[in-house]
Design an enzyme around this catalytic site. Sequence first.
Site, PDB file in Angstrom:
ATOM      1  N   PRO A  11       0.798  -1.233   0.000  1.00 40.60           N
ATOM      2  CA  PRO A  11       0.000   0.000   0.000  1.00 40.60           C
ATOM      3  C   PRO A  11       0.827   1.277   0.000  1.00 40.60           C
ATOM      4  O   PRO A  11       1.855   1.362   0.669  1.00 40.60           O
ATOM      5  CB  PRO A  11      -0.838  -0.108   1.277  1.00 40.60           C
ATOM      6  CG  PRO A  11      -0.234  -1.195   2.072  1.00 40.60           C
ATOM      7  CD  PRO A  11       0.484  -2.100   1.130  1.00 40.60           C
ATOM      8  N   ASN A  12       0.321   2.223  -0.759  1.00 41.84           N
ATOM      9  CA  ASN A  12       0.840   3.591  -0.871  1.00 41.84           C
ATOM     10  C   ASN A  12       2.110   3.714  -1.699  1.00 41.84           C
ATOM     11  O   ASN A  12       2.541   4.833  -1.995  1.00 41.84           O
ATOM     12  CB  ASN A  12       1.038   4.226   0.519  1.00 41.84           C
ATOM     13  CG  ASN A  12      -0.261   4.342   1.269  1.00 41.84           C
ATOM     14  OD1 ASN A  12      -1.234   4.879   0.741  1.00 41.84           O
ATOM     15  ND2 ASN A  12      -0.319   3.818   2.484  1.00 41.84           N
ATOM     16  N   ARG A  19       5.297  12.015  -3.130  1.00 48.25           N
ATOM     17  CA  ARG A  19       5.133  12.524  -1.772  1.00 48.25           C
ATOM     18  C   ARG A  19       6.338  12.081  -0.941  1.00 48.25           C
ATOM     19  O   ARG A  19       6.960  11.070  -1.252  1.00 48.25           O
ATOM     20  CB  ARG A  19       3.878  11.926  -1.087  1.00 48.25           C
ATOM     21  CG  ARG A  19       2.567  12.215  -1.758  1.00 48.25           C
ATOM     22  CD  ARG A  19       1.935  13.500  -1.206  1.00 48.25           C
ATOM     23  NE  ARG A  19       0.592  13.710  -1.732  1.00 48.25           N
ATOM     24  CZ  ARG A  19       0.307  14.088  -2.971  1.00 48.25           C
ATOM     25  NH1 ARG A  19       1.268  14.294  -3.831  1.00 48.25           N
ATOM     26  NH2 ARG A  19      -0.944  14.271  -3.353  1.00 48.25           N
ATOM     27  N   TYR A  24      11.484   8.694   0.987  1.00 48.92           N
ATOM     28  CA  TYR A  24      11.464   7.622  -0.015  1.00 48.92           C
ATOM     29  C   TYR A  24      12.168   7.965  -1.333  1.00 48.92           C
ATOM     30  O   TYR A  24      12.195   7.136  -2.240  1.00 48.92           O
ATOM     31  CB  TYR A  24      10.009   7.204  -0.282  1.00 48.92           C
ATOM     32  CG  TYR A  24       9.308   6.673   0.962  1.00 48.92           C
ATOM     33  CD1 TYR A  24       9.732   5.500   1.571  1.00 48.92           C
ATOM     34  CD2 TYR A  24       8.251   7.370   1.542  1.00 48.92           C
ATOM     35  CE1 TYR A  24       9.116   5.020   2.705  1.00 48.92           C
ATOM     36  CE2 TYR A  24       7.614   6.890   2.683  1.00 48.92           C
ATOM     37  CZ  TYR A  24       8.058   5.717   3.264  1.00 48.92           C
ATOM     38  OH  TYR A  24       7.453   5.240   4.390  1.00 48.92           O
ATOM     39  N   ASN A  75       8.188  -5.625  -1.082  1.00 49.09           N
ATOM     40  CA  ASN A  75       8.103  -4.483  -0.171  1.00 49.09           C
ATOM     41  C   ASN A  75       6.628  -4.385   0.213  1.00 49.09           C
ATOM     42  O   ASN A  75       5.836  -3.796  -0.528  1.00 49.09           O
ATOM     43  CB  ASN A  75       8.573  -3.195  -0.842  1.00 49.09           C
ATOM     44  CG  ASN A  75       8.510  -2.018   0.127  1.00 49.09           C
ATOM     45  OD1 ASN A  75       7.932  -2.144   1.217  1.00 49.09           O
ATOM     46  ND2 ASN A  75       9.090  -0.895  -0.237  1.00 49.09           N
ATOM     47  N   ALA A  78       3.193  -0.933   4.713  1.00 43.78           N
ATOM     48  CA  ALA A  78       2.799  -1.023   6.119  1.00 43.78           C
ATOM     49  C   ALA A  78       2.275  -2.415   6.492  1.00 43.78           C
ATOM     50  O   ALA A  78       2.247  -2.765   7.687  1.00 43.78           O
ATOM     51  CB  ALA A  78       1.751   0.042   6.433  1.00 43.78           C
ATOM     52  N   HIS A  81       4.208  -4.726   8.965  1.00 42.36           N
ATOM     53  CA  HIS A  81       4.123  -4.655  10.423  1.00 42.36           C
ATOM     54  C   HIS A  81       2.801  -5.203  10.971  1.00 42.36           C
ATOM     55  O   HIS A  81       2.595  -5.203  12.182  1.00 42.36           O
ATOM     56  CB  HIS A  81       4.305  -3.194  10.870  1.00 42.36           C
ATOM     57  CG  HIS A  81       5.379  -2.473  10.096  1.00 42.36           C
ATOM     58  ND1 HIS A  81       6.703  -2.861  10.150  1.00 42.36           N
ATOM     59  CD2 HIS A  81       5.331  -1.445   9.207  1.00 42.36           C
ATOM     60  CE1 HIS A  81       7.414  -2.074   9.344  1.00 42.36           C
ATOM     61  NE2 HIS A  81       6.599  -1.211   8.758  1.00 42.36           N
ATOM     62  N   GLU A  99      12.867  -9.506   1.528  1.00 45.16           N
ATOM     63  CA  GLU A  99      12.043  -8.396   2.028  1.00 45.16           C
ATOM     64  C   GLU A  99      12.831  -7.109   1.816  1.00 45.16           C
ATOM     65  O   GLU A  99      13.981  -6.997   2.262  1.00 45.16           O
ATOM     66  CB  GLU A  99      11.781  -8.630   3.520  1.00 45.16           C
ATOM     67  CG  GLU A  99      11.023  -7.520   4.202  1.00 45.16           C
ATOM     68  CD  GLU A  99      10.886  -7.780   5.699  1.00 45.16           C
ATOM     69  OE1 GLU A  99      11.167  -8.920   6.176  1.00 45.16           O
ATOM     70  OE2 GLU A  99      10.522  -6.832   6.410  1.00 45.16           O
ATOM     71  N   HIS A 101      12.914  -2.880   1.942  1.00 43.98           N
ATOM     72  CA  HIS A 101      12.361  -1.588   2.371  1.00 43.98           C
ATOM     73  C   HIS A 101      13.248  -0.462   1.860  1.00 43.98           C
ATOM     74  O   HIS A 101      14.478  -0.535   1.989  1.00 43.98           O
ATOM     75  CB  HIS A 101      12.276  -1.509   3.902  1.00 43.98           C
ATOM     76  CG  HIS A 101      11.388  -2.564   4.459  1.00 43.98           C
ATOM     77  ND1 HIS A 101      10.023  -2.515   4.336  1.00 43.98           N
ATOM     78  CD2 HIS A 101      11.667  -3.723   5.087  1.00 43.98           C
ATOM     79  CE1 HIS A 101       9.500  -3.581   4.879  1.00 43.98           C
ATOM     80  NE2 HIS A 101      10.471  -4.347   5.341  1.00 43.98           N
ATOM     81  N   SER A 103      13.258   2.729   2.993  1.00 40.89           N
ATOM     82  CA  SER A 103      13.800   3.482   4.137  1.00 40.89           C
ATOM     83  C   SER A 103      14.426   2.514   5.142  1.00 40.89           C
ATOM     84  O   SER A 103      14.150   1.302   5.112  1.00 40.89           O
ATOM     85  CB  SER A 103      12.682   4.287   4.806  1.00 40.89           C
ATOM     86  OG  SER A 103      11.724   3.413   5.384  1.00 40.89           O
ATOM     87  N   ARG A 108      13.410   4.515  12.310  1.00 48.15           N
ATOM     88  CA  ARG A 108      12.122   5.207  12.330  1.00 48.15           C
ATOM     89  C   ARG A 108      11.303   4.795  13.575  1.00 48.15           C
ATOM     90  O   ARG A 108      11.857   4.293  14.536  1.00 48.15           O
ATOM     91  CB  ARG A 108      11.383   4.921  11.014  1.00 48.15           C
ATOM     92  CG  ARG A 108      12.199   5.385   9.802  1.00 48.15           C
ATOM     93  CD  ARG A 108      11.476   5.155   8.503  1.00 48.15           C
ATOM     94  NE  ARG A 108      10.252   5.954   8.418  1.00 48.15           N
ATOM     95  CZ  ARG A 108       9.331   5.792   7.472  1.00 48.15           C
ATOM     96  NH1 ARG A 108       9.476   4.870   6.544  1.00 48.15           N
ATOM     97  NH2 ARG A 108       8.264   6.565   7.465  1.00 48.15           N
TER      98      ARG A 108
HETATM   99  O1  CA2 Z   1      10.649   1.834   3.668  1.00 46.06           O
HETATM  100  C1  CA2 Z   1       9.803   1.149   3.087  1.00 46.06           C
HETATM  101  O2  CA2 Z   1       9.950   0.742   1.944  1.00 46.06           O
HETATM  102  C2  CA2 Z   1       8.458   0.857   3.766  1.00 46.06           C
HETATM  103  O3  CA2 Z   1       8.103  -0.486   3.455  1.00 46.06           O
HETATM  104  C3  CA2 Z   1       7.464   1.831   3.180  1.00 46.06           C
HETATM  105  C4  CA2 Z   1       6.092   1.772   3.839  1.00 46.06           C
HETATM  106  C5  CA2 Z   1       6.218   1.848   5.351  1.00 46.06           C
HETATM  107  O4  CA2 Z   1       4.944   1.681   5.944  1.00 46.06           O
HETATM  108  C6  CA2 Z   1       7.176   0.820   5.894  1.00 46.06           C
HETATM  109  O5  CA2 Z   1       7.273   0.980   7.290  1.00 46.06           O
HETATM  110  C7  CA2 Z   1       8.543   0.997   5.273  1.00 46.06           C
HETATM  111  C8  CA2 Z   1       5.227   2.935   3.371  1.00 46.06           C
HETATM  112  C9  CA2 Z   1       5.069   3.010   1.912  1.00 46.06           C
HETATM  113  C10 CA2 Z   1       4.477   4.333   1.593  1.00 46.06           C
HETATM  114  O6  CA2 Z   1       5.085   4.778   0.429  1.00 46.06           O
HETATM  115  C11 CA2 Z   1       4.982   6.101   0.139  1.00 46.06           C
HETATM  116  C12 CA2 Z   1       5.827   6.558  -0.829  1.00 46.06           C
HETATM  117  C13 CA2 Z   1       5.804   7.870  -1.167  1.00 46.06           C
HETATM  118  C14 CA2 Z   1       4.919   8.736  -0.556  1.00 46.06           C
HETATM  119  C15 CA2 Z   1       4.064   8.270   0.418  1.00 46.06           C
HETATM  120  C16 CA2 Z   1       4.084   6.935   0.761  1.00 46.06           C
END
Ligand code: CA2
Length: 149
Positions: A11-12, A19, A24, A75, A78, A81, A99, A101, A103, A108
């Site tokens: 997701p996202n 964003r 990211y 990836n 969220a 978790h 896996e 990620h 970031s 964090r």
């Molecule tokens: O660091 C990562 O790749 C994460 O998997 C990204 C997830 C986050 O919930 C994990 O804890 C770490 C969030 C993805 C959201 O991606 C966005 C990218 C650009 C703008 C907004 C959200």
Amino acid sequence: MPRLVYVLNGPNLNLLGKRQPHIYGSETLADVEDACRALGKELDLEIRFHQSNREYEIIDWIHAAREQATGIVINPGAFTHTSVAILDALNTFNGTVIECHISNVHKRESFRHHSYMSLRADGVIAGFGTQGYLLSLRRVAKLADEKTG
Ligand code: CA2
């Protein structure tokens, strides 16, 4: 024959590059897909690249990978978790699971420090930006090479 690898995004991640570039980066998910496909050619990997905001779609792609793929780079966003369901699906897959990620989740919030996926993953990469996807593919290819000798 190219080895099949699923690259799955949760997701996202469709908002990548649009964003929160301070977390990211500025590359879009389409840029990441292009880079994965280019490296896939070099490594003799066929890439199936997907993103969904829906947990069941990610599970369905893992099930599809079961029949045919040598590896999954995931990836889960969220869902990393929260999702026992994605962990259960990954546990039915016999190939390599990486896996990935973007970031460094360990730098964090504490709720990002635990990953259900890591109970199955053969390797985990975090904090390498989108380069992490390419490093993950290299690992999948190396393990596949080692298996076939
Ligand atoms: O660091 C990562 O790749 C994460 O998997 C990204 C997830 C986050 O919930 C994990 O804890 C770490 C969030 C993805 C959201 O991606 C966005 C990218 C650009 C703008 C907004 C959200």
